[in-house]
Write an enzyme that holds these catalytic residues in place. Structure first.
Site, PDB file in Angstrom:
ATOM      1  N   SER A 158       0.837  -1.199   0.000  1.00  0.00           N
ATOM      2  CA  SER A 158       0.000   0.000   0.000  1.00  0.00           C
ATOM      3  C   SER A 158       0.869   1.244   0.000  1.00  0.00           C
ATOM      4  O   SER A 158       2.000   1.226   0.471  1.00  0.00           O
ATOM      5  CB  SER A 158      -0.891   0.034   1.247  1.00  0.00           C
ATOM      6  OG  SER A 158      -1.694  -1.113   1.303  1.00  0.00           O
TER       7      SER A 158
HETATM    8  N1  SAH Z   1      -0.102  -4.957   4.516  1.00  0.00           N
HETATM    9  C1  SAH Z   1       0.526  -5.224   3.238  1.00  0.00           C
HETATM   10  C2  SAH Z   1      -0.393  -4.875   2.087  1.00  0.00           C
HETATM   11  C3  SAH Z   1      -0.618  -6.052   1.280  1.00  0.00           C
HETATM   12  S1  SAH Z   1      -1.885  -6.023   0.065  1.00  0.00           S
HETATM   13  C4  SAH Z   1       1.888  -4.546   3.127  1.00  0.00           C
HETATM   14  O1  SAH Z   1       2.247  -3.789   4.038  1.00  0.00           O
HETATM   15  O2  SAH Z   1       2.609  -4.802   2.164  1.00  0.00           O
HETATM   16  C5  SAH Z   1      -3.083  -7.136   0.779  1.00  0.00           C
HETATM   17  C6  SAH Z   1      -2.598  -8.512   1.112  1.00  0.00           C
HETATM   18  O3  SAH Z   1      -3.734  -9.239   1.608  1.00  0.00           O
HETATM   19  C7  SAH Z   1      -2.056  -9.335  -0.057  1.00  0.00           C
HETATM   20  O4  SAH Z   1      -0.776  -9.775   0.268  1.00  0.00           O
HETATM   21  C8  SAH Z   1      -3.041 -10.498  -0.176  1.00  0.00           C
HETATM   22  O5  SAH Z   1      -2.427 -11.710  -0.588  1.00  0.00           O
HETATM   23  C9  SAH Z   1      -3.581 -10.601   1.243  1.00  0.00           C
HETATM   24  N2  SAH Z   1      -4.885 -11.296   1.376  1.00  0.00           N
HETATM   25  C10 SAH Z   1      -5.962 -11.245   0.547  1.00  0.00           C
HETATM   26  N3  SAH Z   1      -6.976 -12.009   1.030  1.00  0.00           N
HETATM   27  C11 SAH Z   1      -6.514 -12.553   2.188  1.00  0.00           C
HETATM   28  C12 SAH Z   1      -7.085 -13.444   3.141  1.00  0.00           C
HETATM   29  N4  SAH Z   1      -8.342 -13.921   3.016  1.00  0.00           N
HETATM   30  N5  SAH Z   1      -6.323 -13.800   4.209  1.00  0.00           N
HETATM   31  C13 SAH Z   1      -5.055 -13.330   4.367  1.00  0.00           C
HETATM   32  N6  SAH Z   1      -4.465 -12.487   3.487  1.00  0.00           N
HETATM   33  C14 SAH Z   1      -5.175 -12.102   2.411  1.00  0.00           C
END
Ligand code: SAH
Length: 222
Positions: free
Chosen positions: A64
């Site tokens: 993000s």
């Molecule tokens: N907090 C992260 C942002 C990642 S984007 C950072 O600092 O980089 C959102 C993330 O959520 C992705 O990696 C995606 O794979 C994960 N995601 C999506 N659905 C999910 C679920 N049901 N359980 C766990 N993770 C999930």
């Protein structure tokens, strides 16, 4: 990878940028001054790590943009020693920010490759967070209840199983919606749950059985 004076300079400029955009929580700003964001982006993008934009990571996901991470962290009202659950580890950057704020962090990622990469990164940077591979829609009940819960992917509606894992007086921050998400802050009171809305965002979808079906994914974060 090293952390040079140039990197530190870029980090301080980012902190100033966040201040100008209205981030006022000093603990959040201090965490941004500490965590080397360039360790969390793909190597070929490391010269853009401190830009105010989201960047691609593995598995078609995104880290993000700094403002979004700072804003979510500020809305969460984190204090040292709080137990914080994060859903969507991704690069691990948000988890590292929460840990730098003094929280005990539990983070769940559903993509095995991202989970492995984040695990390796935390080890190299000596960042102590608890990491789990699995569907975050169900939370992490073994360690519940949590003081704070942060969801960093788009939930189609308020995730009820996560609400159940929140302490009384606990706070959950979650982007809710399909095409676009409303940043939602939920406080658990003795009487129930109180929600407030804090602007519109676009996140990658929360995937999994009970979240978005594959044919109904919202837009990817810009
Ligand atoms: N907090 C992260 C942002 C990642 S984007 C950072 O600092 O980089 C959102 C993330 O959520 C992705 O990696 C995606 O794979 C994960 N995601 C999506 N659905 C999910 C679920 N049901 N359980 C766990 N993770 C999930």
């Amino acid at each position: 990878m090293t952390d040079t004076p140039k990197d530190r300079g870029a980090r301080m400029r980012l902190v100033e940028g966040l201040r100008q955009q209205g981030i006022t929580d000093e603990a959040v700003l201090e965490a941004f001054a500490k965590v080397p964001r360039h360790f969390f982006v793909p190597a070929f993008l490391c010269n853009r790590a401190y830009d105010m934009q989201a960047l691609p990571i593995a598995c078609g996901q995104t880290i993000s943009q700094p403002y979004t991470v700072a804003f979510q962290s500020q809305l969460l009202s984190v204090r040292p020693k709080m137990k914080v659950l994060e859903i969507g580890t991704g690069s691990g950057f948000q988890a590292a920010i929460l840990q730098a704020m003094g929280a005990y962090v539990y983070t769940v990622e559903r993509h095995m490759d991202l989970y492995r990469e984040a695990e390796e990164r935390f080890k190299q940077l000596r960042i102590r967070v608890a990491l789990k591979h699995g569907d975050g829609y169900a939370g992490w009940p073994e360690f519940a209840p949590y003081d704070r819960i942060l969801v960093t992917c788009a939930a189609p509606e308020l995730p009820q199983q996560l609400l159940r894992q929140l302490k009384t007086d606990g706070v959950m921050v979650v982007p809710v919606g399909e095409v676009e998400q409303r940043m939602t802050r939920v406080v658990r009171t003795a009487a129930g749950f109180e929600s407030t809305l804090h602007g519109s965002y676009t996140f990658v979808p929360m995937l999994g059985e009970k979240a978005f079906p594959d044919n109904k994914k919202p837009a990817v974060e810009k």
